[in-house]
Design an enzyme around this catalytic site. Structure first.
Site, PDB file in Angstrom:
ATOM      1  N   CYS A  89      46.266 -62.884   7.891  1.00 19.78           N
ATOM      2  CA  CYS A  89      46.544 -61.983   9.003  1.00 19.78           C
ATOM      3  C   CYS A  89      46.126 -62.596  10.331  1.00 19.78           C
ATOM      4  O   CYS A  89      45.190 -63.383  10.396  1.00 19.78           O
ATOM      5  CB  CYS A  89      45.789 -60.677   8.809  1.00 19.78           C
ATOM      6  SG  CYS A  89      46.163 -59.886   7.259  1.00 19.78           S
ATOM      7  N   LYS A  97      47.830 -70.090   5.429  1.00 20.73           N
ATOM      8  CA  LYS A  97      47.153 -71.309   5.853  1.00 20.73           C
ATOM      9  C   LYS A  97      45.648 -71.120   5.859  1.00 20.73           C
ATOM     10  O   LYS A  97      44.881 -72.019   5.537  1.00 20.73           O
ATOM     11  CB  LYS A  97      47.657 -71.703   7.246  1.00 20.73           C
ATOM     12  CG  LYS A  97      47.048 -72.972   7.799  1.00 20.73           C
ATOM     13  CD  LYS A  97      47.519 -74.171   7.004  1.00 20.73           C
ATOM     14  CE  LYS A  97      46.899 -75.468   7.461  1.00 20.73           C
ATOM     15  NZ  LYS A  97      47.040 -76.514   6.418  1.00 20.73           N
TER      16      LYS A  97
HETATM   17  O1  M6R Z   1      40.989 -74.242   5.392  1.00 24.24           O
HETATM   18  P1  M6R Z   1      40.362 -74.679   4.092  1.00 24.24           P
HETATM   19  O2  M6R Z   1      40.352 -76.160   3.952  1.00 24.24           O
HETATM   20  O3  M6R Z   1      39.035 -74.094   3.842  1.00 24.24           O
HETATM   21  O4  M6R Z   1      41.364 -74.111   3.003  1.00 24.24           O
HETATM   22  C1  M6R Z   1      41.109 -74.233   1.636  1.00 24.24           C
HETATM   23  C2  M6R Z   1      42.357 -73.975   0.832  1.00 24.24           C
HETATM   24  O5  M6R Z   1      42.810 -72.673   1.043  1.00 24.24           O
HETATM   25  C3  M6R Z   1      43.473 -74.959   1.185  1.00 24.24           C
HETATM   26  O6  M6R Z   1      43.085 -76.284   1.021  1.00 24.24           O
HETATM   27  C4  M6R Z   1      44.723 -74.699   0.342  1.00 24.24           C
HETATM   28  O7  M6R Z   1      44.488 -74.994  -0.996  1.00 24.24           O
HETATM   29  C5  M6R Z   1      45.889 -75.500   0.921  1.00 24.24           C
HETATM   30  N1  M6R Z   1      47.045 -74.680   1.042  1.00 24.24           N
HETATM   31  C6  M6R Z   1      46.203 -76.716   0.139  1.00 24.24           C
HETATM   32  O8  M6R Z   1      47.353 -77.368   0.557  1.00 24.24           O
END
Ligand code: M6R
Length: 607
Positions: A2, A602
């Site tokens: 969100c 994201k």
């Molecule tokens: O922003 P973050 O690195 O903490 O996010 C962790 C995961 O949500 C993130 O790496 C997710 O797995 C991606 N979509 C991978 O491509």
């Protein structure tokens, strides 16, 4: 996930709110809405992209005060009544909300007893009704009284029809940032939305409420104590970047890796000392020498980078190290050894699971530092110390350049700790020199990436795909499998190569695609034996191997050579590149929404 935007000023709010919402699209969402104040509240919400909302507000509701939201469904299906903003029963108060009200069921029951009829299935809708219950003319006090009853996490923005020149915002565990323009004030849950409008920003802290006008803001804590926060310069990296000449952000970000790695490494490897300097991890040598273990915490891609980081800590510095999925960490009542150092790894810096793990370490008196991409993010601020990986804004949901920058930053940290503990000058220098040469290797590979389309065709036709590797190459295999799931929706499994024969090999039949990550390191021969085992059962093999390895190439149905690295710890920075490209091309072949895959966000700001 969100996103929140808000505007108070003399310009038309709607175009500014829509622009802000478009900039938050990359975070993932399924519906969007705005509410604008002028002679009452004007509310427009639509399911689907912000473009749908933009069409619906073509006849702009007039007004210079407004709030907007992109929703990623948690409580309640994707439907217009569940989209934000939500109104109270008199339609005089509008609320947008990020995160989760944990005691919403109890509040809802209380309000229903008082005759309130709910119009959505969301947890958020309790907020406008609760605020209305306490409203006696003072908007800040009404919001404060409501929030005192709320358990859970929130970033909220509230517009009142009775107060057309103000907005109220509050946060607890979900970020909000205010930006100062000329006679106007912007609000957002992500500073990316403020780029170009405000140079100076102020981050709200947990349990704070702010009254926002065009000219100023006034912050109080939930307990009523008035406070001020200094203005900060908006990070220069937050320049809104388009796709340039690339078809997708993901492809652009893959190709940005030589540059993002240069930025990450720049000034950090100190060759003449054979060591490294990471400002935010500037522990005195005596403290580095006494670290008893390093725990790396992250989710998804950041967890995979953490696995490589743990290997670096053990191999370069001989510090016992482990990587753990952040979402599991705090729920197992972990032992936090006072001599340990925890590193929280995150691209967005807003991942709720990782924030939860950080708080667990802090609560138990442990030391935790961030390895973060987004400057000024909640994780960076909560940790207080740490390093930025400087990969620049990553817009595609599938993380690519952040992974390589995280790995590079963790290798630099390993070198820094290692040089203090066990590495000699020459060992440190040769590792540092090789690290500094990586951006050029990445550039060379991306200029001639090899048989990516043949590999993408193979995996996109498979029922499911196996990825395997050993040591740090297993972390790369996990990352390759995650990319292919996210971007192409192809079911994948990743295993340490030798584990295949302990069960998963039963799934291999004629034509099962297998992707093996086999750089020329100490595990090469054993991994190639594992490749032989699946090949003998009919699997179609894609091998990512070191250039010049003719034996590995000959075993493969599709062979993808990558530049040689001498240290196996550095190999993930090149072996992951073809896996990113294979996922991208498979996604194109299967006609997927590359930059915004279904169901994903994201920035995952709920647990
Ligand atoms: O922003 P973050 O690195 O903490 O996010 C962790 C995961 O949500 C993130 O790496 C997710 O797995 C991606 N979509 C991978 O491509």
């Amino acid at each position: 996930m969100c996103g929140i935007v808000g505007y108070v000023g003399s310009r038309q709010a709607v175009p500014l709110l829509l622009e802000g919402l478009r900039r938050l699209e990359y975070r993932g969402y399924d519906s969007a809405g705005v509410a604008v104040v002028r002679d009452g509240l004007h509310l427009v919400r639509r399911v689907g992209p912000v473009a749908n909302l933009a069409k619906a507000v073509a006849v702009e509701p007039p007004g210079g005060t407004g709030i907007g939201h992109t929703r990623w469904a948690t409580h309640g299906v994707v439907a217009e009544p569940n989209a934000h903003p939500h109104l109270d029963s008199t339609s005089r108060i509008a609320v947008v909300h990020n995160a989760i009200i944990e005691n919403h069921a109890a509040i809802l029951a209380l309000l229903e007893q008082e005759g309130i009829q709910f119009r959505s299935e969301t947890d958020t809708e309790v907020l406008p009704h609760l605020i209305r219950k306490f409203y006696q003319g003072d908007p800040v006090e009404a919001v404060r009284a409501a929030l005192l009853l709320v358990q859970g996490t929130y970033g909220i923005a509230v517009a009142f029809a009775d107060h057309p020149d103000v907005l109220i915002a509050a946060r607890n565990g979900s970020p909000l940032v205010l930006g100062k323009g000329e006679g106007e004030t912007f609000l957002a849950s992500d500073p990316q939305a403020l780029a170009g409008h405000a140079r100076q920003v102020m981050y709200l802290e947990d349990r704070e409420i702010v009254l926002i006008t065009a000219e100023a803001w006034d912050i109080t804590r939930l307990d009523g104590v008035r406070i001020t926060h200094a203005l900060e310069e908006l990070a220069t990296e937050l320049v809104w970047s388009g796709k340039g000449s690339y078809a997708h952000h993901m492809l652009k970000e893959i190709h940005e890796q030589p540059e993002s790695l240069r930025r990450c490494l720049s000034g950090r490897v100190v060759l003449d000392q054979g060591g490294a300097k990471l400002g935010g991890l500037d522990l005195p040598p005596s403290e580095i020498a006494n670290i008893t273990r390093v725990g790396l915490l992250g989710c998804g891609t950041s967890f995979h980078a953490s696995l490589v980081g743990a290997a670096a800590m053990e191999n370069l510095a001989r510090i016992p190290a482990f990587a753990e999925v952040a979402s599991e960490f705090r729920h197992r009542n972990p032992v936090i050894d006072q001599g340990a150092l925890f590193l929280a790894v995150s691209q967005s810096g807003e991942t709720a699971d990782t924030l939860g793990a950080i708080r667990e370490v802090q609560l138990k008196g442990g030391r935790v530092m961030g390895v973060v991409n987004s400057v000024g993010s909640s994780i960076a601020r909560t940790c207080g110390h740490g390093v930025y990986v400087h990969s620049g804004p990553e817009i595609a949901v599938a993380s690519t350049k952040a992974f390589t920058s995280q790995v590079a930053a963790l290798l630099v940290a390993g070198l820094m700790f290692g040089r203090t503990r066990i590495l000699g000058l020459h060992e440190g220098q040769s590792f540092g020199r090789e690290l500094l040469g990586v951006p050029e290797l990445v550039e060379r590979y991306l200029d001639a990436p090899g048989a990516i389309d043949a590999a993408a065709e193979l995996v996109s036709g498979g029922k499911y795909v196996f990825f395997f590797g050993r040591g740090v190459s297993h972390a790369v295999a996990m990352e390759g499998a995650l990319k292919l799931k996210e971007v192409a929706y192809v079911p994948c499994m990743s295993y340490p190569a030798a584990e295949m024969k302990h069960g998963p090999i039963a799934l291999i039949d004629a034509n099962t695609p297998v992707v093996a990550v086999v750089p020329d390191d100490t595990m090469r021969d054993k991994t190639l034996s594992n490749v032989q085992e699946v090949k003998a059962r009919g699997a179609r093999i894609i091998i990512v191997h070191t250039e010049g390895d003719v034996y590995a190439a000959a075993l493969a149905d599709v062979s993808i050579p990558v530049p040689r690295t001498h240290s196996s710890l550095i190999s993930p920075l090149v072996t992951v590149l073809p896996l990113q490209l294979i996922a991208y091309r498979a996604g194109i072949m299967l006609d997927r929404d590359i930059d915004r895959p279904r169901n994903l966000a994201k920035s995952v700001t709920v647990e």
